[in-house]
Design an enzyme around this catalytic site. Sequence first.
Site, PDB file in Angstrom:
ATOM      1  CG  HIS A  25      -5.797  -2.392   8.880  1.00 54.71           C
ATOM      2  ND1 HIS A  25      -5.867  -1.102   9.344  1.00 54.71           N
ATOM      3  CD2 HIS A  25      -4.477  -2.727   8.982  1.00 54.71           C
ATOM      4  CE1 HIS A  25      -4.669  -0.685   9.685  1.00 54.71           C
ATOM      5  NE2 HIS A  25      -3.800  -1.651   9.490  1.00 54.71           N
ATOM      6  CD  GLU A  45      -8.760   0.819   7.685  1.00 54.06           C
ATOM      7  OE1 GLU A  45      -8.717  -0.113   8.511  1.00 54.06           O
ATOM      8  OE2 GLU A  45      -8.097   1.868   7.832  1.00 54.06           O
ATOM      9  CG  ASP A  57      -0.334  -0.586   2.462  1.00 50.97           C
ATOM     10  OD1 ASP A  57       0.901  -0.546   2.580  1.00 50.97           O
ATOM     11  OD2 ASP A  57      -1.071  -1.094   3.315  1.00 50.97           O
ATOM     12  CG  ASN A  73      -8.990  -1.657  11.915  1.00 49.51           C
ATOM     13  OD1 ASN A  73      -8.041  -2.322  11.521  1.00 49.51           O
ATOM     14  ND2 ASN A  73      -9.413  -0.568  11.293  1.00 49.51           N
TER      15      ASN A  73
HETATM   16  C1  F6R Z   1       1.516  -1.632   6.073  1.00 48.08           C
HETATM   17  C2  F6R Z   1       0.142  -2.149   6.152  1.00 48.08           C
HETATM   18  C3  F6R Z   1      -0.602  -2.171   7.431  1.00 48.08           C
HETATM   19  C4  F6R Z   1       0.270  -2.500   8.652  1.00 48.08           C
HETATM   20  C5  F6R Z   1      -0.569  -2.501   9.927  1.00 48.08           C
HETATM   21  C6  F6R Z   1       0.278  -2.745  11.164  1.00 48.08           C
HETATM   22  O1  F6R Z   1       2.041  -1.761   4.765  1.00 48.08           O
HETATM   23  O2  F6R Z   1      -0.380  -2.542   5.165  1.00 48.08           O
HETATM   24  O3  F6R Z   1      -1.638  -3.113   7.357  1.00 48.08           O
HETATM   25  O4  F6R Z   1       0.871  -3.743   8.464  1.00 48.08           O
HETATM   26  O5  F6R Z   1      -1.235  -1.281  10.053  1.00 48.08           O
HETATM   27  O6  F6R Z   1       1.171  -1.672  11.305  1.00 48.08           O
HETATM   28  P1  F6R Z   1       2.285  -1.672  12.441  1.00 48.08           P
HETATM   29  O7  F6R Z   1       3.287  -2.695  12.061  1.00 48.08           O
HETATM   30  O8  F6R Z   1       2.857  -0.263  12.390  1.00 48.08           O
HETATM   31  O9  F6R Z   1       1.603  -1.977  13.729  1.00 48.08           O
END
Ligand code: F6R
Length: 240
Positions: free
Chosen positions: A138, A143, A67, A136
């Site tokens: 994701h 989301e 992303d 959440n």
């Molecule tokens: C990042 C992504 C997100 C993160 C998730 C956890 O490329 O796609 O899904 O993997 O938000 O983020 P952290 O590792 O910062 O807790």
Amino acid sequence: MRWIKVKDYEELSEKAAEILMKQLESKPDSVIGLATGGTPIGMYQQLVSRYERGDISFARVTAFNLDEYIGMGKEQPESFHAYMEHHFFGHVDLSETSRHIPDGMAENLEEACEAYEADIQASGGIDLQVVGIGQNGHIGFNEPGTSFQSRTHVTELSASTRRANAKYFNGKEMPEQAITMGLQTIMKARSIVLLAYGHEKRKALDQLRTGTITESFPASCLHEHPNVTVLYGEESEGED
Ligand code: F6R
């Protein structure tokens, strides 16, 4: 789903790097899906050290990131382009033409999404996808409520995601939208490794473990994938 509990963040990072190394040993021209965020930073450090020791090469690898924020160019330090350069791409021999990150600055975002899907397909599909998990549920920036059939698309970031990621923006305004691989895109990967570390991920992991498959908890789609490894752990008391 294979659940592997680690004793600390270092072990999580080592094990994640080992999974990637094994993948490259068995197929040096693997197509790898990569994640950003706080969790995989240690894995990238491990991979860079192993590359510097001469234990691993990425010369034949193709990479696709999950992303990117919309409106963020690579010169902005909070962009995932800048993150990847800083933590990984800038230190290894993965060729520039083989690095793919969704273009959050594209004039036509819909076209950029379609082109991203087409590039993944043209590469032969992702062999190993690394994902993190949001509080959440994701994965990528899919989301709650995202269709399990989704492909690369533009998404509105939820309040929970914006709260959790505000720490990376040092008080600056956080984008409200991102381009993300869809859940179907992620599920098409031949294998998936999910990295989760820290007490703030406990609730999401508990929910993932219950096994209820629902679009209101995006990571639950992974139950329908035949080859998922979850590497997880928490800080011990007193540790941050
Ligand atoms: C990042 C992504 C997100 C993160 C998730 C956890 O490329 O796609 O899904 O993997 O938000 O983020 P952290 O590792 O910062 O807790």
